[in-house]
Each structure stands twice: as structure tokens, then as C-alpha cells.
Design an enzyme around this catalytic site. Sequence first.
Site, PDB file in Angstrom:
ATOM      1  N   ASP A 339       0.910  -0.968   0.137  1.00 45.26           N
ATOM      2  CA  ASP A 339      -0.083  -0.071   0.059  1.00 45.26           C
ATOM      3  C   ASP A 339       0.946   1.286  -0.017  1.00 45.26           C
ATOM      4  O   ASP A 339       2.081   1.068   0.432  1.00 45.26           O
ATOM      5  CB  ASP A 339      -1.038   0.091   1.252  1.00 45.26           C
ATOM      6  CG  ASP A 339      -1.459   1.312   1.458  1.00 45.26           C
ATOM      7  OD1 ASP A 339      -2.385   1.707   0.487  1.00 45.26           O
ATOM      8  OD2 ASP A 339      -1.458   1.828   2.450  1.00 45.26           O
ATOM      9  N   ASP A 538      -1.471  -0.581   6.127  1.00 41.14           N
ATOM     10  CA  ASP A 538      -1.627  -0.186   7.450  1.00 41.14           C
ATOM     11  C   ASP A 538      -3.275   0.296   7.690  1.00 41.14           C
ATOM     12  O   ASP A 538      -3.410   0.574   8.911  1.00 41.14           O
ATOM     13  CB  ASP A 538      -0.804   0.803   7.863  1.00 41.14           C
ATOM     14  CG  ASP A 538      -1.143   2.133   7.017  1.00 41.14           C
ATOM     15  OD1 ASP A 538      -1.726   2.186   5.777  1.00 41.14           O
ATOM     16  OD2 ASP A 538      -0.840   3.316   7.601  1.00 41.14           O
ATOM     17  N   ASP A 542      -6.977  -1.894   3.554  1.00 38.46           N
ATOM     18  CA  ASP A 542      -5.917  -2.746   3.475  1.00 38.46           C
ATOM     19  C   ASP A 542      -6.257  -4.386   3.768  1.00 38.46           C
ATOM     20  O   ASP A 542      -5.713  -5.059   3.327  1.00 38.46           O
ATOM     21  CB  ASP A 542      -4.647  -2.441   3.780  1.00 38.46           C
ATOM     22  CG  ASP A 542      -4.010  -1.140   3.057  1.00 38.46           C
ATOM     23  OD1 ASP A 542      -4.150  -1.036   1.887  1.00 38.46           O
ATOM     24  OD2 ASP A 542      -3.415  -0.295   4.014  1.00 38.46           O
TER      25      ASP A 542
END
Length: 641
Positions: A339, A538, A542
Site C-alpha cells: 500500500d 496499514d 488494506d
Amino acid sequence: MGTEAKAIMENTILAENESIFDKVKPHAELIAALFSGVLIGAGWLLDKNGLATASIAIYILAFIIGGFAKAKEGIEETIANKELNVEMLMVFAAIGSGIIGYWTEGAILIFIFAISGAMETYTMNKSHKEISALMDLQPEEALRVTNGVEKKVHVSELAVGDLILVKPGERVPSDGKILKGHTTIDEAAITGESLPVSKDRDDVVYAGTVNLNGSITVEITKPNSETLFQKIILLVQSAQSEKSPSQLFIERFEGTYVKVVLAVVVLMMFVPHFLLGWSWTETFYRAMILLVVASPCALVASIMPATLSAISNGAKHGILFKGGVHLENLSHLKAIAFDKTGTLTKGKPEVTDIIVADGISTNDILLHVAAIESHSTHPLANAIVNYAKKTLGESFITPESIEDVAGWGVKARIADVEWKIGKAKFVGIEAAEHFADGAAARMASEGKTVVFVKRNDLVAAIIGLQDVVRKETKQAIDDLKKQGIYTIMLTGDSQNTGKAIAKEAHLDDYIAECLPENKVEHLKEIKEKYGSVAMVGDGINDAPALATANVGIAMGEGSDVALETADVVLMKNDLPRISEAIHLSKRMNKIIKQNVIFSITVIMFLIASNFLQFVDLPFGVIAHEGSTILVILNSLRLLKS
């Protein structure tokens, strides 16, 4: 002496005895094993001096004292699982040795088996030491402040919203944010990072960390049972109880193998006598040796101590594995998807460029823009204000009027000068596009967000902002690429931003404009192409991708959902730890292979030597049990950094 004085003395003696017992208890198995060794020496001396009956009695005592722990474990597991195990093979072998008169050999077998058992227990205790050390770090009491009055209370009494005072040198009792004060916090217990971190008002502090120099007033933000500290303890405890695929295979294999060994031992008691003409004593003796040397003790001990040692090593360095299966899988990774926001980048925009019109002071523009933006809570406004504070200081002028134009920007008046701050169309599209020879277009192509500043009728400046790449990101990605791992970023940002960040971070590829459900689809495609894939993130968005990946890796400062979903947690947002975790996984798998190959080789060699009548019982005992001890010692190497 009075009754009260006697009671106090009795309680003191009882407490001292309990303290001694608590210290001795973890080493009881080793003490029993060593004592049985002393008894074996005494029995051997008695036998040499013609006191055979007394020596047998001493040997039996050595059997009982040395073998009690492992025999008890073996019997309990046999009853619970309704299946024979390695411990029972050793019990049968020791009893068989005594039956044919080889008391010394049987006692030595028990002694070495007890030593290897004590070594296994030591490994388990060593692996649990990180948890015990963590649990000892959290204070039991806190100084709660109510209406200016300080009172010591147990941490279990703290509630969300309570205020506590943490003085220099004290540990933080619970998670919270600083309301008053400035200090430096040692967060090594949480992140594994040795360098202290400066903390100011509104910064988050965690239970178990150490307040080094300033008194701070902290508002509790989480119940004691839900602190990050407690989550770490639960994660590592869960990881140590969860078995890896290799360990589960060995345990299934053990049950079948023990049955086969016992069947062959029974045949060995009769077949050589009739086919090879061995005496009954020799036949039974060789059967007992086979019972010893064919036992898979070293094989069974090849995996669990190594896995526990690796999990403990990771915990010590701020890498939490939720089970041996995830630790084992890390070494097989072929690709890692990241990410962007908060993972590869800091997660907050920062000012990267300020370009002003000719004849205008940069500081003057920054002073007026920050004065206006300080009245906004928008992330871009906050970034500009923070940059101005670092550059110019804390003091700003006060605007005479401010008007927020929704979706476009903000309009203000300072000293009869009108200011507009916002999008290109808000300040005039044509002037904005031609400002500084098209500088705004160049910034946009680099993935930056451009804020335009207009003073009266003139576009006076443009400010470029970007969620900047963490300084450790490039090194982390380079380390992974050296390990032959393909790296790719999945982001919801635009193509320009994605391209710029991917290039700066040294990534192999990127996919931009991803919604959470798109991330899952792209991750499945990457899995089909590369096989074993990890996802690093995080945020709440996600979580689906973390669950889809072969190994989900969450940043410790991320959302609770990400922490719950992931298989591996980096307690500090430190990407190089991923490479360390993969290296640790490879070390563990290498050591496990060494252990398995070594233990199987020793067993095969001893079985062959026994059939050829080259090995006697004492050597068989020493070689077999010695291999178990060597395997455990080899596993303990994983505790080292």
C-alpha cells in the site's frame, strides 16, 4: 514471643520458601537429570566393588528420579491421544535393558534422555522469556489525577478519559495521548527501536514504554485490556502455541513411526534367533538397542525449538509473527505488494516546493498563506502551516476576514489586500497554467498536489505538496530486490502520483487508482503469476488484501483492523524489518533442514550398525540421545541476532 510476632515470622519464612521454590522450579527437570547422573556414578562404583544388589537399587532410583518427568509426559500424552509416542519408546527401552541385566546402560539411557528433555524445556522457557519480560514491564499502579488531586490506583481501575501523571523514570501504565508536558520516551519494549522518541502535546504514548525526562499528563484512550502492549503479548503467545506445517507433519509422522518401530522390535526379538542363530540374550539385547536407536527423538525435536527460537528473536526486534506457519511461509515469497499511504510514505502531505513571482519575498508569501490556512483543518492547510512554523516560527498575523469557498479554496483579506488560496480555476485558470513557465504542470507530473496563491489580481505563488516517501523505504525495497523478490505498489492515487512514488521508492511496478476491492483482484492476479505473495498495509482499506495474500504484513502504527487481519506485524513502521523477517525465516528453515537431515542420518547409521552387530547399547544410547541434544543446541542459534 507474641502470637502476632510468630505469625509474622511464619509468613516471612513461608514467603522465603516460596521464593526459593519459584527460582528452583524452572530448573527442576535439569536438577533431577543431574542427580540421576550422580546416582549412576554411585551405582557403578558399588557394582565394581561387588555390591551388585545395592547398585541395582541405586540404578532403579536413578531410573525413577531421572525418568519421572519424561515418563509422566509420555504416559499422559498416550492416554490423551490414545497413541504411543517417543517418550514411551524410551521407557520401554530402559525397562528392557534392566530386564536383561544391562542396568548401567538403561540408567545412562534415562540420564541422557532426561538431559535432552531438560534442554527442550530450557528452549521453551527461553522462548517464553520475551513474554515474561514484556509482562514485567507494564506497571501495576498509576497516578490518577482527579480535580487536581493525585491518587495511586491499580491499572485495572483506569477508564478511558482518565488523566494520569507519569513522572521521569516511570513506565507509562496505559495507552493515551499527552495533554500537558514534553518528554522523551524509550519505546524499545514496543518497537524494538533503541533510540528514544521526543513526545509533545497530543502525541500518543504506549503502555510499557519509559518516560525518560519530563513529567507528562496523559489522557487514557484505551482500556487496559486493549492496549497495544497487551496485543503484543497475546500475539506472541498465540504464535508460540500455533504449530507450523512442518511441525504438524512430524507429529503425525511420529505416531505411525512409533508403531512401526515397536512392530520391528517385536520381530527382532524372535526372527534373528531362528534365522541367524543368535542367542536369545543377543536377540533381546539387539532388540533393545533397536528400540533406542530407532526412536525419532532428534527428528521430533528438529522443528519446534527452532520455530520458538525464531519467533522469540522476531519479538525481540519488533517483528511479531502470529504463528509458525507464517514464519515458515515468509522464506517462500516471490513478490510483495505494498500500500502507498502510511506504508511506503509517511501518510501526511508535506510542502516540497514553493515558487513565487518575480520581486516577491518567499517568506512574505508563506507568512500570509500560513496565517490564512491556520484557520483550516484540511490536511494540505495543516502541512503548509507546519512548514511555515519550522521556517518562520510560531507567530502569525490575524486576517481581517476569511471565507471558505467549498470545493475551491479559501478567500481572505489582510491589510486591505485580498488573498485567494486554492485550485487553478479559483485563481484564474489561464494565469495559473502559465505561471513560472508551466511549473504547476511539471509538479503535477511528479505526483504533487499544487496549491495556487493569488494576491489581489496577480498569481503570486504556487505551493507543491506531496505525501513523501519514508527515508528508509528505498533501502528496504533494494534489500528485497536483492533477495529476488518482485515489488509492486497498489494505490488509490492518480497515475502521476503512483508513477512518481514508484520511481522514487525503487519499486519494480505500480498499479494506480485502486479501490479496496480492486486491490484484492490485482493481488489475486499477482498470486497467479508469482505464486507466494505478501501484502504490506496499514489501513482499514488494506484488510481485505492482507487477508487474501499468502502472508499479510501490517505496520504497527496502522489501524486495529489491519493488525487483527495481518499474519506479521511490524511494531515500528520500519520497512527494512521485512527483509530481516524473510532472512530470519530462511535461517529457520535452513536450520530445520540441517536438523532433519542430521537426525535421520544418525538413526539410519545406528540401525544399520545394530543389525551388523557393530554397536553396543551404551554407544547407541550416547549417539542417539547426543544427536537430540545437538539438534536442540543448533536450534538455539536462532535466538541470536
